[in-house]
Scaffold this motif. Sequence first.
Motif, PDB file in Angstrom:
ATOM      1  N   SER A  55       2.204   2.217  -3.394  1.00 61.84           N
ATOM      2  CA  SER A  55       1.181   2.855  -4.197  1.00 61.84           C
ATOM      3  C   SER A  55       0.887   4.276  -3.685  1.00 61.84           C
ATOM      4  O   SER A  55       0.887   5.244  -4.453  1.00 61.84           O
ATOM      5  CB  SER A  55      -0.069   1.973  -4.157  1.00 61.84           C
TER       6      SER A  55
ATOM      7  N   GLU B  96       0.832  -1.208   0.000  1.00 58.92           N
ATOM      8  CA  GLU B  96       0.000   0.000   0.000  1.00 58.92           C
ATOM      9  C   GLU B  96       0.867   1.259   0.000  1.00 58.92           C
ATOM     10  O   GLU B  96       0.534   2.254  -0.645  1.00 58.92           O
ATOM     11  CB  GLU B  96      -0.950  -0.016   1.205  1.00 58.92           C
TER      12      GLU B  96
ATOM     13  N   THR C 284       6.697  -2.687  -4.133  1.00 53.29           N
ATOM     14  CA  THR C 284       6.614  -2.823  -5.588  1.00 53.29           C
ATOM     15  C   THR C 284       6.884  -4.267  -5.991  1.00 53.29           C
ATOM     16  O   THR C 284       6.239  -4.816  -6.878  1.00 53.29           O
ATOM     17  CB  THR C 284       7.622  -1.870  -6.270  1.00 53.29           C
TER      18      THR C 284
END
Lengths: 94, 480
Positions: free
Chosen positions: B320, B317, B364
Motif C-alpha cells: 500500500s 503495508e 497485494t
Amino acid sequence: MITREDIKHIADLSMLNLSEDEIVKYTENMKEIVSFANTINEVDTKNATESAFALDTYNVFRKDEVKESFNREILLSNAPSTNGEAFSLPGMMN
Amino acid sequence: MKEICEMTAHEIRDMYEKKEITVPEVVKAYIEKIESEDENIKAYITVCKEEAMEKAEKMQARYESNEKLPPLAGVPIAIKDNLCTKGLKTTCASKMLENFIAPYDATVIKKIEEAGAIIIGKTNMDEFAMGGSTENSAFFKTHNPVNLERVPGGSSGGSAAAVAGNMAPIALGSDTGGSIREPASFCGIVGLKPTYGLVSRYGLVAFASSLDQVGPMTRDVRDTAELLNVIAGHDELDSTSANISKKDYTASLVNDVKGIRIGVPKEYFGEGISASVKVAINRAIEKYKDLGAIVEECSLPTTKYALPTYYIIACAEASSNLGRFDGIRYGYRSKNYDTLQDIYKNSRSEGFGEEVKRRIILGTYVLSSGYYDAYYKKAQKVRTVVKQGFDEAFEKYDIILTPTVPTVAFKLGERVNDPLEMYMTDLLTVSINIAGVPAISIPCGKDEEGMPIGMQLIGKHFDEETILRAAHTYEQNKEV
C-alpha cells in the motif's frame, strides 16, 4: 496452491509488468513463502481481536489552521515532466 | 590516546568543551577517513564534504564565543538514506528515487540539526529498507568493516558499517523488523529500536507504517541515550506519535542491575541458533547474575509465529505504501510509454528491484479478495496474541534477554538466492516490532573467527530506561 496465473493477476493489481523469468521465479518463491505464512493458522485466535497497531490508537485532533505550504517550484523540481505549473501526463481522454 | 575517528560522540563533545580539539579538525578527520576507507566498505551513498566543513567552521565560531551549545554541537552523524533531508538526495537505495531531493526535513533530521549535529553523509541500505544484508541496494553492496567478505547486516547496513568502520561516531537507522538491531549485532555496535510512537516517523520513507521506528546506532550505550534524548518526543506531524513527557535517558546510565528481573525465553534458543551465539549469550547471562540481577528461564510461546505474521503485515503495508510511486510527481519515470497506465506499470517495473517487487506481490496477495481474511486479518489477530505474550512476561520481568540474531554475519552472496532463508535472519527481532516494545542490541563477544555477537535486551512499552541501564551496566563490566 499458487499458480503462475495467480502471480500474473496479482502483478496486474500491483501495477507491475513481470518478465517470463520473473513470473517463474516469483511463482516458486510465493509457493514457499505462502506455505510458511500458513503456519499462523496454528495459533488459536478465537478470543483475539485484530490489532492494527501495537499500542492503543485514538483519534488525533488539531485546529484547522492555515499554514504555509510547500513552494511549488521545489515540489515540481522532482517531477519527471511538468509544464512549469503542474505535473504533466499523457492525455487520458480524446 | 584514541584516534579522533575511534572516539564516541560524548568523548568528542568533551574535547570540544575543553578546547582540546576543534570541530573542523574532527569533521575533516572523518571526511578523510571516508575518502580512504569507504572505497572498500561502501557505507555511504552520498557524502556531504563541503556542507559539513562549512557547518563545522560555523559551529567552531560558536564554541569560541563560549555560547552554551546544544548536546550534539559539532558531532558528525551519518543518516540512513530513507530519512528525508531537505536539499540533499534521499534515494532509499532505489533506482526509483535515485535523483529524489526531499522538499522538507524529517522531524528527526530537524531535531538532530537543532541539537548541533553535522550530517556527513547518507548511508546505504537494502532498497526501501527491505532486507537483512544491504545486498538489496540498487547501487552497490556494503561490506562489514570487521571482515570485508561478510555482510554488514541490514537494512541499516550502511549506518552500521559507517559507525563500526570509524567513518561516523554515531548514525541514525530505521527498524521495521530488526533493521537497526541486526546490523548493530553483525558489526559489533549498539543499536536501539525505540518503543513504537516514541520517535516521529514524519519524513521517514514509509515501509510498514505500523512497525517502522527510527533509532540510534552508536559505539556505546551513553551515545545511544544521548541521541535518543534528541530524537524522542511528540510530533503533531505523525499521528501515531506518543504524547508523553520528555525524559532524560542519560539518567538511566547507572552501573547497577541488582534486583532487576531478567527473563530468558527458551524459544529464542531453539533450532538455527549457532553454538557460538549460545555460548556468548550464556556468558552474558552469568555476568548479569554475578552483578546481582535475577535471571530466570521463561516462555514466549508465540515466538515461532511472529515471523510469518511479520511478513504478512509488513508486506501488506508496503504494497500500500509503495503505491505512491507512480512515475508522476517524483521518482523514476520509464521512457517507454504511450498511456497513463504504461507510465505506472513501466516506471514501477523498471524502478523497483527484485526484493521490493517480491514484497509488493506478497502484500497485494494477502490483501486481495478471497485471501484477506485468511492472511491479513488472521495476522492482525496473531499480532494481538504476540503482544499479550509480552504483556504477560512483563508482569514477571523487567527485561527479556535474547540473542539479537541467530548467527554472526554471513558471507556476501550466501543467502541472496533464497528469500525465505534471508527472512529467517529476522527470526529473533520481528516479535519486538509486532509488540511495539523497545529493544537494544549490544555487543557481547565474538565467535572464533572474530565476528561480533549481539545480545538483545527487550523492555516494556516506553521503558527505554531499564534496558539502557542494563545495557550500560553490562558494557561497564564485561571482560574486554
